[in-house]
Enzyme design. Structure first.
Site, PDB file in Angstrom:
ATOM      1  N   LEU A   1       0.860  -1.175   0.000  1.00  0.00           N
ATOM      2  CA  LEU A   1       0.000   0.000   0.000  1.00  0.00           C
ATOM      3  C   LEU A   1       0.898   1.226   0.000  1.00  0.00           C
ATOM      4  CD1 LEU A   1      -2.721  -0.903   2.688  1.00  0.00           C
ATOM      5  CD2 LEU A   1      -2.993  -0.933   0.203  1.00  0.00           C
ATOM      6  N   ASP A   2       0.511   2.254  -0.744  1.00  0.00           N
ATOM      7  CA  ASP A   2       1.277   3.495  -0.728  1.00  0.00           C
ATOM      8  C   ASP A   2       1.367   4.039   0.689  1.00  0.00           C
ATOM      9  OD1 ASP A   2       1.490   3.339  -3.454  1.00  0.00           O
ATOM     10  OD2 ASP A   2      -0.083   4.816  -3.862  1.00  0.00           O
ATOM     11  N   ARG A   3       2.419   4.766   0.954  1.00  0.00           N
ATOM     12  CA  ARG A   3       2.622   5.324   2.289  1.00  0.00           C
ATOM     13  C   ARG A   3       1.403   6.087   2.823  1.00  0.00           C
ATOM     14  NH1 ARG A   3       7.911   8.774   4.311  1.00  0.00           N
ATOM     15  NH2 ARG A   3       7.238   9.065   6.443  1.00  0.00           N
TER      16      ARG A   3
END
Length: 265
Positions: free
Chosen positions: A74-76
């Site tokens: 998952l993106d930050r």
């Protein structure tokens, strides 16, 4: 299809040296574990964030006292359900399911404007390369197939100005990625001219500022709400949902939107 709860709980009072947060365990057995990833937390170390000291993998490893294997990311700035493997065999099997597009993922997002109904975004995306991490990759690759289904769940108009408009309009949407390109959901919503609120890279900065000032909510309004897959060992169908965080809950309370495991009611 069944909903699973954690097999055990962790008592934060037992942690003696814990500068890192205790991660919420959504599901765990001897082969896999799923957590609710906090927004703003990196999954693992990155050359692009070399000064960061908190990583989900390290935090989870210390929390459960066991090595973990990533099978997706998952993106930050994105919160929500993240599944990891606890052994190499499970990691291989889950990775294969992701590669073969056998895993169903459902996200919730708040976007600018009134996005109506449901539909499919079939818009190829060029691979985005990081200057450091991808410096040996081919820079001129053709755009890759990228498909996202969407469904609008709720809409609201707020009586405060947003940019050149006298009022601010928002839509709550469910996003179902059929492919897994980098920043796919964020780029696809920008393509529809309904960028995700709080997106500093692809969004509307004036709308982001208005949303934050009037609602007290900051950050990317994108949440990995649900994931469905086959257990890598037993083959049982598993569905795991992740509750939204306080930032999201504040927005839901103001807008009078309610979310449950079936998205919204």
């Amino acid at each position: 299809m069944s909903q699973h709860k954690p097999h055990f709980d962790f008592d934060s009072g037992e942690q003696t040296t814990a500068p890192s947060p205790i991660l919420q365990i959504l599901y765990c057995d001897e082969d896999i574990i799923a957590v609710n990833k906090p927004a703003g937390m990196l999954v693992h170390r990155s050359w692009l964030d070399k000064h960061e000291t908190r990583f989900l993998m390290q935090t989870l490893r210390d929390q459960i006292g066991q090595h973990v294997y990533t099978v997706h990311r998952l993106d930050r700035p994105t919160s929500g359900v993240l599944v990891l493997a606890l052994n190499q065999e499970s990691a291989r099997c889950l990775s294969r399911q992701f590669e073969q597009k056998q895993i169903e993922k459902s996200y919730l997002a708040v976007v600018r404007g009134f996005l109506c109904g449901q539909g499919r975004i079939d818009y190829p995306l060029k691979e985005q390369l990081d200057k450091i991490a991808d410096k040996f990759s081919q820079p001129e690759k053709a755009a890759q197939s990228a498909v996202t289904d969407y469904q609008t769940l709720a809409q609201i108009e707020m009586p405060y100005p947003a940019g050149r408009y006298a009022s601010a309009r928002y839509s709550l949407v469910k996003l179902l990625p059929q492919t897994g390109r980098k920043h796919q959901l964020r780029r696809h919503m920008k393509h529809l001219h309904h960028p995700i609120i709080g997106d500093s890279a692809y969004g509307d900065l004036r709308q982001n500022r208005t949303f934050s000032e009037h609602l007290g909510c900051s950050g990317l309004m994108l949440h990995a709400h649900k994931i469905c897959f086959e257990h890598p060992i037993s083959g049982q169908k598993i569905t795991i949902c992740a509750e939204v965080d306080q930032n999201w809950q504040r927005m839901l309370n103001i807008f009078k939107w309610k979310i449950n495991d079936h998205d919204i009611y």
